[in-house]
Design a protein around this motif. Sequence first.
Motif, PDB file in Angstrom:
ATOM      1  N   LEU A  65      35.871  22.815  58.038  1.00  0.00           N
ATOM      2  CA  LEU A  65      35.538  23.347  56.718  1.00  0.00           C
ATOM      3  C   LEU A  65      35.427  24.865  56.786  1.00  0.00           C
ATOM      4  CD1 LEU A  65      32.810  20.717  55.811  1.00  0.00           C
ATOM      5  CD2 LEU A  65      35.067  20.931  54.752  1.00  0.00           C
ATOM      6  N   LYS A 157      28.031  36.781  57.066  1.00  0.00           N
ATOM      7  CA  LYS A 157      27.937  36.642  55.617  1.00  0.00           C
ATOM      8  C   LYS A 157      27.122  37.802  55.063  1.00  0.00           C
ATOM      9  CE  LYS A 157      29.700  32.392  55.742  1.00  0.00           C
ATOM     10  NZ  LYS A 157      31.135  32.239  55.486  1.00  0.00           N
ATOM     11  N   LYS A 172      13.309  24.245  67.574  1.00  0.00           N
ATOM     12  CA  LYS A 172      12.889  23.103  66.756  1.00  0.00           C
ATOM     13  C   LYS A 172      12.856  21.870  67.620  1.00  0.00           C
ATOM     14  CE  LYS A 172      14.889  24.564  62.337  1.00  0.00           C
ATOM     15  NZ  LYS A 172      15.959  24.316  61.367  1.00  0.00           N
ATOM     16  N   ARG A 240      21.908  22.239  70.578  1.00  0.00           N
ATOM     17  CA  ARG A 240      20.986  21.099  70.637  1.00  0.00           C
ATOM     18  C   ARG A 240      21.197  20.385  71.960  1.00  0.00           C
ATOM     19  NH1 ARG A 240      19.783  17.630  65.185  1.00  0.00           N
ATOM     20  NH2 ARG A 240      19.298  19.393  63.823  1.00  0.00           N
TER      21      ARG A 240
ATOM     22  N   ILE B 257      30.229  30.255  48.262  1.00  0.00           N
ATOM     23  CA  ILE B 257      29.167  31.109  48.809  1.00  0.00           C
ATOM     24  C   ILE B 257      29.661  31.777  50.082  1.00  0.00           C
ATOM     25  CG2 ILE B 257      26.781  31.174  49.603  1.00  0.00           C
ATOM     26  CD1 ILE B 257      26.720  28.229  48.245  1.00  0.00           C
ATOM     27  N   ASP B 258      29.640  33.096  50.084  1.00  0.00           N
ATOM     28  CA  ASP B 258      30.086  33.837  51.266  1.00  0.00           C
ATOM     29  C   ASP B 258      29.146  35.018  51.525  1.00  0.00           C
ATOM     30  OD1 ASP B 258      31.676  34.461  53.417  1.00  0.00           O
ATOM     31  OD2 ASP B 258      33.160  35.576  52.243  1.00  0.00           O
ATOM     32  N   GLY B 259      27.949  34.921  50.969  1.00  0.00           N
ATOM     33  CA  GLY B 259      26.965  35.989  51.162  1.00  0.00           C
ATOM     34  C   GLY B 259      25.612  35.363  51.451  1.00  0.00           C
ATOM     35  N   SER B 260      24.875  35.072  50.376  1.00  0.00           N
ATOM     36  CA  SER B 260      23.568  34.452  50.534  1.00  0.00           C
ATOM     37  C   SER B 260      23.294  33.530  49.348  1.00  0.00           C
ATOM     38  CB  SER B 260      22.482  35.532  50.601  1.00  0.00           C
ATOM     39  OG  SER B 260      21.209  34.945  50.411  1.00  0.00           O
ATOM     40  N   ILE B 312      17.688  19.695  56.299  1.00  0.00           N
ATOM     41  CA  ILE B 312      17.208  20.437  57.471  1.00  0.00           C
ATOM     42  C   ILE B 312      15.807  19.959  57.841  1.00  0.00           C
ATOM     43  CG2 ILE B 312      16.475  22.724  58.278  1.00  0.00           C
ATOM     44  CD1 ILE B 312      18.794  23.873  56.520  1.00  0.00           C
ATOM     45  N   ASP B 317      21.709  17.482  61.427  1.00  0.00           N
ATOM     46  CA  ASP B 317      22.501  18.643  61.838  1.00  0.00           C
ATOM     47  C   ASP B 317      23.552  18.952  60.769  1.00  0.00           C
ATOM     48  OD1 ASP B 317      24.650  16.920  62.222  1.00  0.00           O
ATOM     49  OD2 ASP B 317      24.428  16.856  64.407  1.00  0.00           O
ATOM     50  N   ILE B 318      24.378  19.947  61.027  1.00  0.00           N
ATOM     51  CA  ILE B 318      25.336  20.383  60.001  1.00  0.00           C
ATOM     52  C   ILE B 318      26.286  19.260  59.608  1.00  0.00           C
ATOM     53  CG2 ILE B 318      27.389  21.811  59.638  1.00  0.00           C
ATOM     54  CD1 ILE B 318      26.063  24.136  60.690  1.00  0.00           C
ATOM     55  N   SER B 319      26.846  18.576  60.607  1.00  0.00           N
ATOM     56  CA  SER B 319      27.831  17.525  60.308  1.00  0.00           C
ATOM     57  C   SER B 319      27.207  16.420  59.471  1.00  0.00           C
ATOM     58  CB  SER B 319      28.386  16.933  61.597  1.00  0.00           C
ATOM     59  OG  SER B 319      28.891  17.944  62.412  1.00  0.00           O
ATOM     60  N   GLY B 341      32.144  21.118  50.657  1.00  0.00           N
ATOM     61  CA  GLY B 341      31.730  20.916  52.050  1.00  0.00           C
ATOM     62  C   GLY B 341      31.482  22.231  52.756  1.00  0.00           C
ATOM     63  N   ARG B 342      32.333  23.186  52.459  1.00  0.00           N
ATOM     64  CA  ARG B 342      32.154  24.495  53.069  1.00  0.00           C
ATOM     65  C   ARG B 342      30.877  25.169  52.550  1.00  0.00           C
ATOM     66  NH1 ARG B 342      35.830  29.026  55.172  1.00  0.00           N
ATOM     67  NH2 ARG B 342      34.450  30.780  54.897  1.00  0.00           N
ATOM     68  N   THR B 345      28.040  23.809  54.453  1.00  0.00           N
ATOM     69  CA  THR B 345      27.999  24.413  55.789  1.00  0.00           C
ATOM     70  C   THR B 345      27.372  25.803  55.745  1.00  0.00           C
ATOM     71  OG1 THR B 345      30.035  23.222  56.350  1.00  0.00           O
ATOM     72  CG2 THR B 345      29.429  25.059  57.772  1.00  0.00           C
ATOM     73  N   THR B 346      27.841  26.604  54.798  1.00  0.00           N
ATOM     74  CA  THR B 346      27.332  27.967  54.659  1.00  0.00           C
ATOM     75  C   THR B 346      25.843  27.963  54.308  1.00  0.00           C
ATOM     76  OG1 THR B 346      29.509  28.659  53.905  1.00  0.00           O
ATOM     77  CG2 THR B 346      27.682  30.143  53.427  1.00  0.00           C
ATOM     78  N   TYR B 348      23.655  25.615  54.916  1.00  0.00           N
ATOM     79  CA  TYR B 348      22.878  25.144  56.071  1.00  0.00           C
ATOM     80  C   TYR B 348      22.633  26.297  57.036  1.00  0.00           C
ATOM     81  CZ  TYR B 348      21.363  21.993  59.824  1.00  0.00           C
ATOM     82  OH  TYR B 348      20.640  21.354  60.798  1.00  0.00           O
ATOM     83  N   ALA B 349      23.693  27.045  57.362  1.00  0.00           N
ATOM     84  CA  ALA B 349      23.581  28.135  58.342  1.00  0.00           C
ATOM     85  C   ALA B 349      22.613  29.219  57.855  1.00  0.00           C
ATOM     86  CB  ALA B 349      24.954  28.730  58.623  1.00  0.00           C
ATOM     87  N   GLU B 352      18.656  27.293  57.513  1.00  0.00           N
ATOM     88  CA  GLU B 352      17.955  26.873  58.726  1.00  0.00           C
ATOM     89  C   GLU B 352      17.164  28.039  59.331  1.00  0.00           C
ATOM     90  OE1 GLU B 352      20.566  25.641  61.904  1.00  0.00           O
ATOM     91  OE2 GLU B 352      21.922  27.293  61.536  1.00  0.00           O
TER      92      GLU B 352
END
Lengths: 275, 354
Positions: A65, A157, A172, A240, B257-260, B312, B317-319, B341-342, B345-346, B348-349, B352
Amino acid sequence: MRILLTDTILRQPLLALAALCLLAVPAAAEDSKAWDDIRASLFGSDRAIHDGRDVISMEAPDRALDAALVPISVTAEIDQSKDRYIKAITLVIDENPAPVVGTFHLSPDNGIADISTRVRVNAYTSVRAIAEMNDGQLYMAERFVKASGGCAAPATKDAELAMQRLGQMRMKQIGTWREGEPSEVQLMVSHPNYSGLQTDQVTQLWIPAHYVRTLDVTLGDRPVLRFEGDISMSENPTIRFFVEPEGEGALTARAVDTKDNVFEESWPIRLEPST
Amino acid sequence: MAAGPVRRAASLIGAAGHDPRMAKAAPGNAHATGQWSSRAPRQLTRRRFLCVAGATSLSMCLCDGASLAAEADLPFREVEDGVFVRYGLQEAMSADNGGAIANIGFVVGETGVAVIDTGTTRQQGTALRAAVARVTDRPVTHLIATHVHLDHCFGHAAFDDLEPMNIGHRRLAGALAERGPFYRDQIRALSPDFADTDFRPPEVAVDDEMAIDLGGRRLQLKAWPAAHTDTDLTVFDEASGLLWASDLLFVGRLPTIDGSLNGWIDAMTQLVGPQARRVMPGHGPLVDGGDPAIEAQRAYLTTLRDQVRAAIEEGLDISETVDLLSRDTHSNWLLYGEGHGRNVTTAYAELEWE
């Protein structure tokens, strides 16, 4: 020419390889020429690498992705017993400009040798996990991932935040931790892990690679993980893995990056009563 | 505003084509329907017809420079007195659409013209320049990039010889240094026609807010904290009350989303002030300041934040989080399958680290 965890040759070849980075063509799932070279550099030409299905398996998305953040999970199919255990897992991405993501050094103290992390994938490529056993035998699991541009693509980002937060770490505890039972931990290091594959348009100079080179983790006074890494690890390296706690104590992580910055932090662990 | 430019603009619009793909924009949005239906049929060149008739044969389209160039000929429409826009196609970037997927345009003042974004290629920049010339002989004095993305500011080089003031967010120069070569290569990979497309770092950086004067017409520029990207700049035209929000607002098409994510949700609370009568998104049709499309985007972003935070918190996890939050594939958003989906992912990163 390939780059293998050798810092002295890292910088200059990257300049030439950066162009190739974007031109990489889809690779067949079977063993590639790239892999032959990488394998010889990592393990020598004459060591057998066995089919890994009884020792390790790997999960990775068929199509990423976000090529700069591809989750990879390696699952151990055997216990980490004192007699037979996985002592190292090396991740390789054949078609990346720096194909060796890194090596995770493990021991029976992990209980379970599972590893999850996030990587950059620069082309359609085979991704491999090679387990080295305590007796020196090698086992490999392999997946094919479709992605492009993970190394050269934008890393950050929010560039200002990335530098403000440089070196911060998080720990964690995943799930319930009990004494003597394998317990999962997630470690995160805030770091842009610059790949060195971008140029500064004004100066035409390459922005130098700046990434986490090693991460050492101890639980109490026992080493439980050593990771040696490279630019194929995603921004904010995150791992992890499992540990077997032997009672109350602290988990300590020490990361060193390519500018010799040292980041160290400790956290007390929380244990539930044994069942 | 002088009457002259407006009349000539009308003839420009009349000559313009209609692309049936536009009809996919913003389902259920009354504004969209009204705007698109007013457009004349698009000219279909022979080469373009061949390309379409060839059952969208990709190899054929890749070889067909004329069809790519045709996308640079999408019409410019006058949406407010002296404010012109070329609506991008609500599609993913492809060889077939030549990257013409974002809204780009210009604002005409009494002494000069400000260009707001120039599209993906030199060809789109050149087409924009020609559109300005058909409307007015006043010079292009300002070139504004709303953010770093390749579908917005990679036609700037078409204006080199005019030497307009090239303006961007204070972080844009750095972001282009980091991402520009990669984006440029992606664009060039679409077609050999785009071999001379390149990017131009801004010479004037907007730290926070800045006003520019086009002669009797003031534009207020605002640089935002990281939101859609970390280089978002909006333009408010005082004369018409039009806020050019660019990619801080997606209408119809899924926001990316490519910033915040948190930054974007915060920005949404201030984005459309009471003065903003209408809002031009970066993708999709012009909307009123109170249009439900604005709330729809805010709701998507806040729901995403809540769901990813909960995942989270549960230790996924991310997947696992992507799997969990991508199960429902039905959505009114265009390009949802390509982008959700992307976004997870963004998100989540980012989350977290909260």
